[in-house]
Scaffold this active site. Structure first.
Site, PDB file in Angstrom:
ATOM      1  N   GLU A 103       0.844  -1.211   0.000  1.00  0.00           N
ATOM      2  CA  GLU A 103       0.000   0.000   0.000  1.00  0.00           C
ATOM      3  C   GLU A 103       0.876   1.256   0.000  1.00  0.00           C
ATOM      4  OE1 GLU A 103      -2.469  -1.271   3.469  1.00  0.00           O
ATOM      5  OE2 GLU A 103      -4.119  -1.064   2.038  1.00  0.00           O
ATOM      6  N   GLU A 123      -3.177 -10.259   3.603  1.00  0.00           N
ATOM      7  CA  GLU A 123      -4.226  -9.907   4.566  1.00  0.00           C
ATOM      8  C   GLU A 123      -5.215 -11.052   4.799  1.00  0.00           C
ATOM      9  OE1 GLU A 123      -2.841  -7.764   2.564  1.00  0.00           O
ATOM     10  OE2 GLU A 123      -2.827  -5.772   3.461  1.00  0.00           O
TER      11      GLU A 123
HETATM   12  C1  1HE Z   1       7.097  -8.053  12.122  1.00  0.00           C
HETATM   13  C2  1HE Z   1       6.373  -8.026  10.916  1.00  0.00           C
HETATM   14  C3  1HE Z   1       5.125  -7.360  10.926  1.00  0.00           C
HETATM   15  C4  1HE Z   1       8.211  -9.096  10.585  1.00  0.00           C
HETATM   16  N1  1HE Z   1       4.701  -6.835  12.076  1.00  0.00           N
HETATM   17  N2  1HE Z   1       6.631  -7.497  13.241  1.00  0.00           N
HETATM   18  N3  1HE Z   1       2.306  -8.493   6.954  1.00  0.00           N
HETATM   19  C5  1HE Z   1       2.645  -9.791   6.890  1.00  0.00           C
HETATM   20  O1  1HE Z   1       1.820 -10.665   7.015  1.00  0.00           O
HETATM   21  C6  1HE Z   1       4.108 -10.094   6.703  1.00  0.00           C
HETATM   22  C7  1HE Z   1       4.696 -10.640   7.988  1.00  0.00           C
HETATM   23  N4  1HE Z   1       6.133 -10.846   7.916  1.00  0.00           N
HETATM   24  C8  1HE Z   1       6.697 -11.883   7.240  1.00  0.00           C
HETATM   25  O2  1HE Z   1       6.054 -12.666   6.553  1.00  0.00           O
HETATM   26  C9  1HE Z   1       8.191 -12.012   7.341  1.00  0.00           C
HETATM   27  O3  1HE Z   1       8.600 -11.383   8.532  1.00  0.00           O
HETATM   28  C10 1HE Z   1       8.975 -11.405   6.147  1.00  0.00           C
HETATM   29  C11 1HE Z   1       8.772 -12.304   4.917  1.00  0.00           C
HETATM   30  C12 1HE Z   1       8.536  -9.983   5.841  1.00  0.00           C
HETATM   31  C13 1HE Z   1      10.468 -11.359   6.499  1.00  0.00           C
HETATM   32  O4  1HE Z   1      10.907 -12.656   6.891  1.00  0.00           O
HETATM   33  P1  1HE Z   1      12.296 -12.810   7.664  1.00  0.00           P
HETATM   34  O5  1HE Z   1      12.532 -14.280   7.836  1.00  0.00           O
HETATM   35  O6  1HE Z   1      13.349 -12.010   6.972  1.00  0.00           O
HETATM   36  O7  1HE Z   1      12.097 -12.076   9.087  1.00  0.00           O
HETATM   37  P2  1HE Z   1      11.320 -12.622  10.384  1.00  0.00           P
HETATM   38  O8  1HE Z   1      12.238 -13.520  11.170  1.00  0.00           O
HETATM   39  O9  1HE Z   1       9.985 -13.183  10.018  1.00  0.00           O
HETATM   40  O10 1HE Z   1      11.026 -11.281  11.202  1.00  0.00           O
HETATM   41  C14 1HE Z   1      12.074 -10.568  11.839  1.00  0.00           C
HETATM   42  C15 1HE Z   1      11.426  -9.764  12.926  1.00  0.00           C
HETATM   43  O11 1HE Z   1      10.521  -8.821  12.331  1.00  0.00           O
HETATM   44  C16 1HE Z   1      10.582 -10.595  13.886  1.00  0.00           C
HETATM   45  O12 1HE Z   1      10.629  -9.983  15.140  1.00  0.00           O
HETATM   46  P3  1HE Z   1      11.538 -10.614  16.336  1.00  0.00           P
HETATM   47  O13 1HE Z   1      11.323  -9.677  17.470  1.00  0.00           O
HETATM   48  O14 1HE Z   1      11.001 -12.000  16.558  1.00  0.00           O
HETATM   49  O15 1HE Z   1      12.956 -10.626  15.797  1.00  0.00           O
HETATM   50  C17 1HE Z   1       9.183 -10.442  13.304  1.00  0.00           C
HETATM   51  O16 1HE Z   1       8.166 -10.636  14.290  1.00  0.00           O
HETATM   52  C18 1HE Z   1       9.225  -8.994  12.879  1.00  0.00           C
HETATM   53  N5  1HE Z   1       8.219  -8.728  11.881  1.00  0.00           N
HETATM   54  N6  1HE Z   1       7.079  -8.689   9.984  1.00  0.00           N
HETATM   55  C19 1HE Z   1       5.457  -6.885  13.180  1.00  0.00           C
HETATM   56  N7  1HE Z   1       4.366  -7.251   9.822  1.00  0.00           N
HETATM   57  C20 1HE Z   1      -3.531  -0.961   7.203  1.00  0.00           C
HETATM   58  S1  1HE Z   1      -3.918  -2.582   7.117  1.00  0.00           S
HETATM   59  C21 1HE Z   1      -2.541  -3.386   6.432  1.00  0.00           C
HETATM   60  C22 1HE Z   1      -2.643  -4.855   6.715  1.00  0.00           C
HETATM   61  C23 1HE Z   1      -1.349  -5.577   6.467  1.00  0.00           C
HETATM   62  O17 1HE Z   1      -0.330  -5.002   6.238  1.00  0.00           O
HETATM   63  S2  1HE Z   1      -1.455  -7.291   6.575  1.00  0.00           S
HETATM   64  C24 1HE Z   1       0.142  -7.828   6.115  1.00  0.00           C
HETATM   65  C25 1HE Z   1       1.030  -7.980   7.307  1.00  0.00           C
END
Ligand code: 1HE
Length: 248
Positions: A103, A123
């Site tokens: 977005e 989402e």
């Molecule tokens: C996060 C987030 C997040 C990572 N919110 N903390 N978005 C998603 O569904 C995507 C969610 N994220 C992922 O699928 C993956 O993290 C990634 C593919 C983006 C990256 O993977 P990777 O292996 O490089 O990193 P990781 O080990 O998954 O994440 C590293 C850290 O970032 C980890 O935190 P930590 O404290 O455990 O080290 C994760 O929790 C954190 N992290 N993504 C919070 N999204 C206005 S409405 C909009 C609605 C949406 O956007 S829905 C889509 C949400």
């Protein structure tokens, strides 16, 4: 020449958009047009452009429907400031450009992707719905059928396919260098021309065709008679202006 760089800088959280980041984006993109900035590059630290909504903050806050509606309105404020602000914004994309990250990217005027870049709207799988303007901007870029498929099935787009469906306009080895080159090129246009290009076209898409044609005439009346246009036309008439050629 007056090129701003805006960097998403929460790489440890994959640049997830928490409310503090959204408020910073509102402030930055509200200020840009008043600071003599001629173009902006939107880039990110770390391997991913943006993981979308900060899901952990959203979970922790236990927001009510009204709370989250207000959050979404701040996202809209930030992204509308980008899209309608009149300053060209060029996004350099890498890794995940997903959910709210897409977005955000779709509010930029030009998207430049690297070879590792992928686009998604997870989402549906998270039990969520887009709240940062995807129903308008992503549907506009790729059409509603593709957007619905992405949201229902988690389909990702990358590479040439992402270009051909319209998620990005450039696919290059080094998106940051390309984004800078494009920003420098755009910054050579008169600021008033860029203001019209980066606000009027978006506004006109919200109008009826009849009103858009009228608004286009008004904007062209102002832009096409500006001093900078007169100078460039004089150069063309005098034979000194660059010609439009495939090698230029
Ligand atoms: C996060 C987030 C997040 C990572 N919110 N903390 N978005 C998603 O569904 C995507 C969610 N994220 C992922 O699928 C993956 O993290 C990634 C593919 C983006 C990256 O993977 P990777 O292996 O490089 O990193 P990781 O080990 O998954 O994440 C590293 C850290 O970032 C980890 O935190 P930590 O404290 O455990 O080290 C994760 O929790 C954190 N992290 N993504 C919070 N999204 C206005 S409405 C909009 C609605 C949406 O956007 S829905 C889509 C949400």
């Amino acid at each position: 020449m007056g090129i701003a760089t805006v960097t998403l800088n929460r790489p440890a959280k994959r640049n997830a958009l928490d409310i503090a980041t959204i408020e910073e984006l509102v402030d930055i993109f509200a200020a840009l047009p008043h600071e003599g900035i001629r173009a902006a590059i939107l880039r990110a630290e770390g391997p991913h452009f943006c993981a979308g909504l900060d899901l952990v903050e959203h979970h922790r806050e236990e927001r009510s429907a009204a709370d989250f509606m207000r959050v979404c309105m701040r996202w809209h404020e930030a992204f509308n400031k980008m899209e309608y602000g009149g300053v060209p914004v060029i996004a350099a994309l890498k890794g995940a450009v997903v959910g709210g990250g897409l977005e955000l990217a779709s509010a930029a005027h030009i998207r430049v992707a690297g070879p590792d870049c992928y686009f998604g709207l997870p989402e549906g799988q998270r039990g969520l719905f887009t709240g940062g303007g995807a129903t308008i901007r992503v549907a506009d870029l790729i059409g509603k059928a593709r957007m619905i498929d992405m949201m229902l099935t988690g389909r990702l787009y990358a590479g040439d396919e992402a270009v051909s469906v319209g998620l990005c306009q450039y696919l290059v080895e080094d998106p940051e260098t390309k984004a800078r080159e494009l920003a420098e090129r755009a910054a050579q246009n008169p600021a008033l021309s860029n203001f019209a290009i980066c606000s009027a076209i978006s506004h006109m898409q919200n109008m009826s065709a009849l009103d858009a044609a009228y608004a286009e005439a008004v904007v062209a009346g102002v832009v096409n008679t500006q001093d900078a246009a007169r100078e460039r036309l004089a150069a063309f008439a005098g034979g000194t202006a660059a010609k439009v050629r495939p090698d230029s």
